[in-house]
Write a protein that holds these residues in place. Structure first.
Motif, mmCIF file in Angstrom:
data_model
loop_
_atom_site.group_PDB
_atom_site.id
_atom_site.type_symbol
_atom_site.label_atom_id
_atom_site.label_comp_id
_atom_site.label_asym_id
_atom_site.label_seq_id
_atom_site.Cartn_x
_atom_site.Cartn_y
_atom_site.Cartn_z
ATOM 1 N N THR A 68 0.917 -1.238 0.119
ATOM 2 C CA THR A 68 0.138 0.023 0.061
ATOM 3 C C THR A 68 0.915 1.132 -0.108
ATOM 4 O OG1 THR A 68 -0.152 0.090 2.287
ATOM 5 C CG2 THR A 68 -1.651 -1.180 1.572
ATOM 6 N N GLU A 69 -0.007 2.170 0.000
ATOM 7 C CA GLU A 69 0.833 3.659 0.026
ATOM 8 C C GLU A 69 0.767 4.244 1.479
ATOM 9 O OE1 GLU A 69 -0.271 5.322 -3.453
ATOM 10 O OE2 GLU A 69 1.213 4.253 -4.867
ATOM 11 N N VAL A 70 1.391 4.911 2.350
ATOM 12 C CA VAL A 70 1.090 5.576 3.372
ATOM 13 C C VAL A 70 1.935 6.860 3.639
ATOM 14 C CG1 VAL A 70 0.598 3.514 4.913
ATOM 15 C CG2 VAL A 70 2.937 4.096 4.676
ATOM 16 N N LEU A 71 1.498 7.459 4.742
ATOM 17 C CA LEU A 71 2.337 8.791 5.267
ATOM 18 C C LEU A 71 3.354 8.595 6.031
ATOM 19 C CD1 LEU A 71 2.284 11.969 5.017
ATOM 20 C CD2 LEU A 71 0.621 11.778 6.967
ATOM 21 N N TYR A 72 4.517 8.885 5.887
ATOM 22 C CA TYR A 72 5.421 8.734 6.795
ATOM 23 C C TYR A 72 5.901 10.275 7.375
ATOM 24 C CZ TYR A 72 6.782 4.461 4.687
ATOM 25 O OH TYR A 72 6.848 2.943 4.031
ATOM 26 N N TYR A 73 6.051 10.188 8.799
ATOM 27 C CA TYR A 73 6.132 11.462 9.213
ATOM 28 C C TYR A 73 7.366 11.384 10.427
ATOM 29 C CZ TYR A 73 3.136 9.952 13.043
ATOM 30 O OH TYR A 73 2.457 9.241 13.999
ATOM 31 N N ASN A 74 8.203 12.489 10.431
ATOM 32 C CA ASN A 74 9.348 12.573 11.549
ATOM 33 C C ASN A 74 8.670 13.070 12.718
ATOM 34 O OD1 ASN A 74 11.398 13.841 12.761
ATOM 35 N ND2 ASN A 74 12.593 13.994 11.030
ATOM 36 N N LYS A 75 8.612 12.470 13.697
ATOM 37 C CA LYS A 75 7.981 12.685 15.051
ATOM 38 C C LYS A 75 8.805 13.683 15.884
ATOM 39 C CE LYS A 75 6.305 8.955 17.525
ATOM 40 N NZ LYS A 75 6.315 7.680 17.986
ATOM 41 N N ASP A 76 9.956 13.774 15.544
ATOM 42 C CA ASP A 76 10.899 14.847 16.173
ATOM 43 C C ASP A 76 10.463 16.236 15.711
ATOM 44 O OD1 ASP A 76 11.995 12.448 17.212
ATOM 45 O OD2 ASP A 76 14.043 12.745 16.487
ATOM 46 N N LEU A 77 10.197 16.384 14.441
ATOM 47 C CA LEU A 77 10.012 17.512 13.778
ATOM 48 C C LEU A 77 8.722 17.977 14.276
ATOM 49 C CD1 LEU A 77 11.729 17.250 10.242
ATOM 50 C CD2 LEU A 77 12.497 18.529 12.246
ATOM 51 N N THR A 91 16.997 2.649 11.183
ATOM 52 C CA THR A 91 18.358 3.054 10.801
ATOM 53 C C THR A 91 18.250 4.661 10.487
ATOM 54 O OG1 THR A 91 17.477 2.983 8.374
ATOM 55 C CG2 THR A 91 18.652 0.952 9.358
ATOM 56 N N LEU A 92 16.958 5.545 10.913
ATOM 57 C CA LEU A 92 16.880 6.880 10.601
ATOM 58 C C LEU A 92 17.529 7.665 11.493
ATOM 59 C CD1 LEU A 92 13.564 7.070 8.582
ATOM 60 C CD2 LEU A 92 15.498 6.647 7.831
ATOM 61 N N GLY A 93 17.534 7.443 12.630
ATOM 62 C CA GLY A 93 18.345 8.303 13.598
ATOM 63 C C GLY A 93 17.429 9.294 14.223
ATOM 64 N N PHE A 94 15.929 9.054 13.756
ATOM 65 C CA PHE A 94 15.090 9.954 14.540
ATOM 66 C C PHE A 94 13.701 9.237 14.743
ATOM 67 C CE2 PHE A 94 15.094 11.130 9.771
ATOM 68 C CZ PHE A 94 13.822 10.720 9.524
ATOM 69 N N GLY A 95 12.989 9.843 15.496
ATOM 70 C CA GLY A 95 11.609 9.040 15.576
ATOM 71 C C GLY A 95 10.641 9.171 14.358
ATOM 72 N N TRP A 96 9.910 8.242 14.031
ATOM 73 C CA TRP A 96 9.057 8.356 12.944
ATOM 74 C C TRP A 96 7.984 7.307 13.063
ATOM 75 C CZ3 TRP A 96 8.467 4.226 9.410
ATOM 76 C CH2 TRP A 96 9.705 3.122 9.610
#
Lengths: 409, 298
Positions: free
Chosen positions: A146-155, A269-274
């Motif tokens: 499927t397709e989803v929205l990814y978001y950066n929790k820290d930002l 692996t991203l180094g931030f919360g997502w």
């Protein structure tokens, strides 16, 4: 005399080498050995390698031919055209299965399925719709991405904005993107080749008409392109460019619309919360489903062995391994409900796994049923509109015109 | 059998391997292409005779007409730019100076890198946000620079023609010019020195006429290379749709897109016939111009 002999020998050697090399290519396959084509690299971990597990379960040796994604469809088309038998199982994309069935390049699976445990009534509805009109079952879906929205929790935290939810409206998304935009950070990444269509579908366009097989875009596309252009002009979205950097992964975009398969790629692996959420709902809730179908090559010399492997890959065990490895849910509802697609590397990162099941329910097969040249050309036109090379209306008109020239050829 | 006949037969056997290759790998594909262009053949093998429908559709298609315009413009400018650059490089290398071999090696080195790898490297250099060139310009300017080199209609041609200077074709031209320059008789320059000719006068009155057959040869080669070889350069740089907005969609890119993304093999063959005719027209035009401009000593 010697010169003449040499010339004759050279000519003979050249002519003789042709059938010899042809014979070498068409060497017979071993009886219990099958070859499968795919565009995905095989999982290096044997326990997550469904083909290795299929070998162990069926006793059939499985060779995997990986063809780069950009050439995948055209290579398979060439194989069908030349009645190539080097692959026994082909994972065929949505836009090819009908053509392959029509030219007899793949076999109907109905006879094999009479004694099978595969329950076709358990497939998600979109698969059943896609198979309509083929006159039989020609392929079994290997998964349903499927397709989803990814978001950066820290930002989001830094901007003091609440996290997106699965019932987020499109206006909520636009407002959040604007607030999240800061120096060096875009509110949202540009839609990619896949998610342009989710935005256009969400804005109310049908995109793909299963009856005529045509591209159907209009006001929805104009509206979504206009929105994106507005966001590009305001610096909320980046301009289309030749950069290949993943801005979301680089922490330079607070949100991104992408395929569910990126969950496994990002992992821890991203180094931030997502986290993820369903794509925001504009006029309609829309995202495009992606799959491929296990099909039997009509020219295969090992059809029985190939079917045994397909049957294993569609079994609960095979589908579970596939989901764990790729992060994509099974197209079989009861297996998908067990949640094996919650990939381990992201298990502690993602809290909103419901976004996947929600997106799966809302998803339909849309642009993936169209030729990639048509959809690629359209996205190129949409990007041109964002750059001010043409208006959104002109971009949609030109894309529709090219599609009309191409489809139904 | 006379000796002459025996020699002829031997010669024929020597060219036979080439002749077989020519028939199998040139004549047959060209014939097949022309025949297929009269069908609606798809990549999966389905095919029906449609007469000249592909050609009619082609001439009505705004995508084709745009591509034809881009191809003609791209070919003319590329031939001019690469030929002039190759002559300049050859002239510089022809000067008697130390380390000449090293300079020649350095100039020629990028030419032996495959076009696709070269294009990817330049794509990284000309990126907007992460590009090396913008980074460098930003460093000297003291503020970020984000020129969208490959997606801006004002800069994309500049970049593409700059990159063509480093392709194999330009390097090869340079070597050919270099060998031609060394064959220009020194007496001509000595005589012109006595007459008080300037360097510019010597170049246009002696050097250029003496190497004009090589200019013709390189122009024809460059033209064919621009028509056929541009694919390997442009596909990684601007994609099969020739971004931005078809500004770089040369015919070879369109042929690939129609055949392998849209599966329209018959139509792609019709486009290939158009490219074949265009190449022939360019060849004829260059030879026509050369009749008035090329100087042959004998």
């Amino acid at each position: 005399m010697k010169k003449r002999m040499l010339a004759i020998l050279l000519s003979c050697a050249m002519v003789a080498s042709l059938p010899i090399s042809a014979a070498a290519v068409s060497a017979d396959d071993a009886a219990d050995e099958v070859t499968i084509t795919t565009w995905n690299e095989v999982n290096p971990d044997d326990s997550l390698n469904m083909y290795k597990q299929a070998e162990a379960a069926t006793g059939v040796k499985v060779n995997v031919t990986v063809i780069p994604e950009t050439d995948y469809s055209s290579k398979l088309n060439q194989m069908v055209a030349t009645q190539d038998s080097s692959a026994d199982i082909m994972i065929v994309w949505e836009n090819d299965i009908r053509n392959f069935a029509e030219v007899g390049g793949i076999d109907a699976l109905d006879d094999y399925m009479t004694d099978s445990t595969i329950d076709t009534s358990d497939f998600i509805d979109a698969v059943a719709v896609l198979a309509d009109g083929l006159g039989g079952t020609y392929g079994l879906p290997w998964c349903a991405a499927t397709e989803v929205l990814y978001y950066n929790k820290d930002l989001f935290d830094a901007a003091g904005i609440e996290y997106p939810t699965n019932d987020w409206a499109y206006e909520d998304f636009k407002a959040a993107a604007e607030k999240l935009t800061a120096d060096g950070v875009y509110g949202c990444a540009l839609p990619n080749l896949q998610t342009w269509w989710a935005g256009i579908g969400g804005a109310g366009d049908q995109i793909y008409d299963p009856e005529s097989g045509e591209l159907v875009i209009g006001d929805g596309a104009v509206s979504f392109i206009t929105d994106c252009k507005d966001m590009v002009d305001k610096g909320i979205m980046p301009e289309p460019s030749s950069d290949t950097t993943d801005l979301f992964a680089a922490g330079k975009a607070a949100m991104a619309w992408q395929g569910s398969w990126m969950i496994g790629t990002y992992g821890d692996t991203l180094g931030f919360g997502w986290d993820i959420a369903s794509l925001p709902t504009n006029k309609v809730k829309y995202n495009t489903l992606h799959t491929g179908f296990y099909t039997l090559n009509a020219n295969s010399k090992n059809k029985e062995a190939a079917w045994k492997v397909i049957e294993y890959l569609m079994s609960e065990e095979g589908q579970t391994i596939n989901s764990k490895s790729s992060g994509n849910p099974s197209a079989l509802k009861t297996i998908a409900a067990e949640g094996a697609w919650k990939v381990e590397s992201a298990a502690d990162i993602i809290s909103n796994w419901d976004a996947m099941t929600d997106s799966l329910e809302a998803g339909i097969f849309g642009y993936t049923c169209l030729p990639s040249g048509v959809t690629g050309d359209a996205v190129s036109k949409f990007n041109s509109a964002l750059l001010g090379e043409c208006t959104p209306e002109e971009a949609v008109e030109q894309a529709s015109q090219y599609a009309a020239e191409t489809i139904g050829y | 059998m006379t000796r002459r006949k025996r020699d002829n037969r031997t010669a024929f056997f020597f060219i036979l391997p080439w002749l077989i290759g020519f028939i199998c790998f040139t004549c047959f594909p060209v014939g097949f292409m022309v025949r297929t262009s009269l069908t609606n053949r798809k990549l999966n093998g389905l095919s029906k005779f449609v007469g000249l429908a592909n050609y009619r559709n082609m001439l009505k298609s705004s995508t084709f007409l745009n591509s034809l315009k881009v191809t003609i413009m791209f070919t003319i400018i590329m031939v001019i730019v690469t030929t002039i650059w190759a002559i300049i490089m050859a002239l510089l290398l022809n000067r008697k100076q130390r380390l000449n071999g090293i300079f020649q090696f350095c100039y020629f080195l990028p030419s032996v890198i495959p076009s696709v790898a070269l294009a990817y490297a330049f794509r990284t250099i000309f990126g907007k946000d992460a590009g090396l060139l913008n980074g460098l310009l930003g460093f000297f300017r003291g503020a970020p620079v984000s020129i969208n080199w490959l997606y801006d209609k004002h800069t994309v041609y500049l970049v593409v023609f700059f990159i063509t200077l480093f392709t194999y074709n330009t390097g090869q031209m340079m070597l050919i010019f270099r060998s031609g320059l060394s064959d220009v008789p020194a007496e001509l320059y000595e005589a012109s020195d006595l007459d008080g000719a300037t360097n510019t006068q010597k170049f246009f009155s002696i050097t250029l006429p003496m190497i004009s057959p090589l200019v013709l040869f390189n122009a024809v080669n460059g033209c064919i290379s621009a028509l056929n070889g541009s694919f390997a350069l442009l596909y990684p740089l601007t994609g099969e749709s020739g971004d931005p907005n078809g500004k770089t969609q040369v015919l070879s890119l369109l042929i690939y897109k129609e055949a392998f993304s849209n599966m329209k093999v018959g139509y792609a063959c019709a486009l290939s016939v158009a490219l074949f005719i265009l190449a022939a027209l360019f060849g004829i035009a260059i030879f026509a111009i050369s009749k008035k401009t090329v100087y042959y000593e004998n």
